[in-house]
Enzyme design. Sequence first.
Site, PDB file in Angstrom:
ATOM      1  N   HIS A   1       0.813  -1.279   0.017  1.00 29.24           N
ATOM      2  CA  HIS A   1      -0.034  -0.038   0.088  1.00 29.24           C
ATOM      3  C   HIS A   1       0.984   1.193   0.071  1.00 29.24           C
ATOM      4  O   HIS A   1       1.848   1.311   0.426  1.00 29.24           O
ATOM      5  CB  HIS A   1      -0.870  -0.089   1.176  1.00 29.24           C
ATOM      6  CG  HIS A   1      -0.019   0.060   2.382  1.00 29.24           C
ATOM      7  ND1 HIS A   1       0.351  -1.073   3.304  1.00 29.24           N
ATOM      8  CD2 HIS A   1       0.348   1.054   3.161  1.00 29.24           C
ATOM      9  CE1 HIS A   1       1.019  -0.719   4.314  1.00 29.24           C
ATOM     10  NE2 HIS A   1       1.075   0.799   4.275  1.00 29.24           N
TER      11      HIS A   1
ATOM     12  N   SER B   1       1.056   4.667   2.057  1.00 23.22           N
ATOM     13  CA  SER B   1       0.580   5.326   3.059  1.00 23.22           C
ATOM     14  C   SER B   1       0.086   6.863   2.923  1.00 23.22           C
ATOM     15  O   SER B   1       0.929   7.432   2.141  1.00 23.22           O
ATOM     16  CB  SER B   1       1.475   5.369   3.976  1.00 23.22           C
ATOM     17  OG  SER B   1       1.909   4.067   4.555  1.00 23.22           O
TER      18      SER B   1
ATOM     19  N   PRO C   1       8.461  17.588   3.757  1.00 29.88           N
ATOM     20  CA  PRO C   1       7.468  17.085   2.739  1.00 29.88           C
ATOM     21  C   PRO C   1       7.270  15.623   2.801  1.00 29.88           C
ATOM     22  O   PRO C   1       8.036  14.888   3.291  1.00 29.88           O
ATOM     23  CB  PRO C   1       8.434  17.524   1.350  1.00 29.88           C
ATOM     24  CG  PRO C   1       9.846  17.211   1.910  1.00 29.88           C
ATOM     25  CD  PRO C   1       9.670  17.721   3.574  1.00 29.88           C
TER      26      PRO C   1
ATOM     27  N   SER D   1       7.109  11.924   1.060  1.00 32.90           N
ATOM     28  CA  SER D   1       7.528  11.396  -0.148  1.00 32.90           C
ATOM     29  C   SER D   1       6.855  10.058  -0.332  1.00 32.90           C
ATOM     30  O   SER D   1       6.715   8.945   0.569  1.00 32.90           O
ATOM     31  CB  SER D   1       9.023  10.929   0.461  1.00 32.90           C
ATOM     32  OG  SER D   1       9.695  10.099  -0.401  1.00 32.90           O
ATOM     33  N   PHE D   2       5.947  10.069  -1.140  1.00 32.40           N
ATOM     34  CA  PHE D   2       4.914   8.765  -1.273  1.00 32.40           C
ATOM     35  C   PHE D   2       5.494   7.712  -1.990  1.00 32.40           C
ATOM     36  O   PHE D   2       6.253   7.759  -2.799  1.00 32.40           O
ATOM     37  CB  PHE D   2       3.646   9.283  -2.250  1.00 32.40           C
ATOM     38  CG  PHE D   2       3.032  10.568  -1.742  1.00 32.40           C
ATOM     39  CD1 PHE D   2       2.228  10.402  -0.576  1.00 32.40           C
ATOM     40  CD2 PHE D   2       2.916  11.849  -2.217  1.00 32.40           C
ATOM     41  CE1 PHE D   2       1.540  11.465  -0.198  1.00 32.40           C
ATOM     42  CE2 PHE D   2       2.437  12.865  -1.827  1.00 32.40           C
ATOM     43  CZ  PHE D   2       1.624  12.822  -0.850  1.00 32.40           C
ATOM     44  N   HIS D   3       5.291   6.509  -1.217  1.00 31.47           N
ATOM     45  CA  HIS D   3       5.857   5.184  -1.662  1.00 31.47           C
ATOM     46  C   HIS D   3       5.138   4.080  -1.363  1.00 31.47           C
ATOM     47  O   HIS D   3       4.199   4.190  -0.552  1.00 31.47           O
ATOM     48  CB  HIS D   3       7.221   5.034  -1.024  1.00 31.47           C
ATOM     49  CG  HIS D   3       7.042   4.914   0.342  1.00 31.47           C
ATOM     50  ND1 HIS D   3       7.183   6.305   1.234  1.00 31.47           N
ATOM     51  CD2 HIS D   3       7.177   4.193   1.213  1.00 31.47           C
ATOM     52  CE1 HIS D   3       7.158   5.933   2.493  1.00 31.47           C
ATOM     53  NE2 HIS D   3       7.219   4.537   2.539  1.00 31.47           N
ATOM     54  N   VAL D   4       5.536   2.687  -1.910  1.00 30.50           N
ATOM     55  CA  VAL D   4       5.210   1.529  -1.405  1.00 30.50           C
ATOM     56  C   VAL D   4       6.010   0.832  -0.887  1.00 30.50           C
ATOM     57  O   VAL D   4       7.058   0.295  -1.699  1.00 30.50           O
ATOM     58  CB  VAL D   4       4.240   1.056  -2.791  1.00 30.50           C
ATOM     59  CG1 VAL D   4       3.809  -0.523  -2.181  1.00 30.50           C
ATOM     60  CG2 VAL D   4       3.136   1.588  -3.310  1.00 30.50           C
TER      61      VAL D   4
HETATM   62  P1  AMP Z   1       5.405   2.826   5.325  1.00 28.08           P
HETATM   63  O1  AMP Z   1       5.602   1.904   4.513  1.00 28.08           O
HETATM   64  O2  AMP Z   1       4.319   3.699   4.620  1.00 28.08           O
HETATM   65  O3  AMP Z   1       5.041   2.612   6.640  1.00 28.08           O
HETATM   66  O4  AMP Z   1       6.620   3.709   5.349  1.00 28.08           O
HETATM   67  C1  AMP Z   1       7.975   3.174   5.667  1.00 28.08           C
HETATM   68  C2  AMP Z   1       8.568   4.094   6.445  1.00 28.08           C
HETATM   69  O5  AMP Z   1       9.053   5.358   5.737  1.00 28.08           O
HETATM   70  C3  AMP Z   1       7.749   4.800   7.641  1.00 28.08           C
HETATM   71  O6  AMP Z   1       8.084   4.105   8.814  1.00 28.08           O
HETATM   72  C4  AMP Z   1       8.087   6.295   7.578  1.00 28.08           C
HETATM   73  O7  AMP Z   1       8.738   6.673   8.852  1.00 28.08           O
HETATM   74  C5  AMP Z   1       9.226   6.412   6.690  1.00 28.08           C
HETATM   75  N1  AMP Z   1       9.244   8.021   6.231  1.00 28.08           N
HETATM   76  C6  AMP Z   1      10.600   8.574   6.333  1.00 28.08           C
HETATM   77  N2  AMP Z   1      10.423   9.678   5.525  1.00 28.08           N
HETATM   78  C7  AMP Z   1       9.366   9.738   5.118  1.00 28.08           C
HETATM   79  C8  AMP Z   1       8.415  10.931   3.966  1.00 28.08           C
HETATM   80  N3  AMP Z   1       9.031  11.956   3.918  1.00 28.08           N
HETATM   81  N4  AMP Z   1       7.144  10.539   3.817  1.00 28.08           N
HETATM   82  C9  AMP Z   1       6.772   9.185   3.890  1.00 28.08           C
HETATM   83  N5  AMP Z   1       7.399   8.312   4.714  1.00 28.08           N
HETATM   84  C10 AMP Z   1       8.633   8.615   5.254  1.00 28.08           C
END
Ligand code: AMP
Length: 252
Positions: A111, A113, A196, A198-201
């Site tokens: 997903h 987040s 800012p 940083s959108f990712h999967v």
């Molecule tokens: P998630 O898989 O969405 O839980 O993201 C993995 C990790 O990315 C999380 O534990 C966040 O703390 C970390 N993260 C670090 N910097 C960022 C950012 N700028 N935007 C979104 N997630 C971030």
Amino acid sequence: MALVDYVESSSSASEGEDPLSNTSPAVSQKRFALPTAETLLGCKKPKPEEVVDDPAQHGGRIRSFKHERGNWATYIYVPAGACEEQLEDFQAEAMAKLAPEVELTANESLHLSLSRTVVLQYHQIEEFSRSLKTALHSCTGFSASLQGLRIYTNDEGTRTFVAAQLDAAFTEKTTKLLKPIDSVMLEYRLPPFYDPPSFHVSLLWCVGDQTKVLTEKLDELQQLLANQETLPLAVTEVHLKCGNKDFSYSLK
Ligand code: AMP
């Protein structure tokens, strides 16, 4: 289109059950003869749908917050269903490539987040879901894609992630979608998303801060991902995960 929501949850099997309904007549009579603490004070039933933490179910990961009864780990996300198979192929190839040097684990339920993981109390869940539904009421969906890899760590530096980034072309639209979500978080005195963002999967993770070694391997991993065709991400619904409950809100 009107917003729809559904909820999948596994309820506690004993919820609503009469704790004395299965007692045999002999046992019941015994209770009349000598009242037990239960009959005097009432049976202690489990709270509705209470989640008991089982560290084995999250791969021994280190929690970012203390688990307490009544605390529901909560986050808001967009499912990465459209390219799930491609990402799973990548996960398997990347794990094989980096083993045994780096011990990576594949993320499940892939997903993107749209919130940090926060804690809600049981009594807040329904109201929080309603607020989110209202906040997302006028938001429109769009088709996006993932492009390139990046390494992330959690705030505590206790976990490192290999993640596929949202194509920068969709940052603006996704940031727009984030606004009403952040407003709801603030309304509930919860932290907004990263600024800012940083959108990712997230695809793979390992224990500790392994940014250095994984950054060195990034080109090799990038090659594996390049073998995949475009990685589509349909931003058509937003989900709220709250413990074992999952609410969904369709976008216009
Ligand atoms: P998630 O898989 O969405 O839980 O993201 C993995 C990790 O990315 C999380 O534990 C966040 O703390 C970390 N993260 C670090 N910097 C960022 C950012 N700028 N935007 C979104 N997630 C971030």
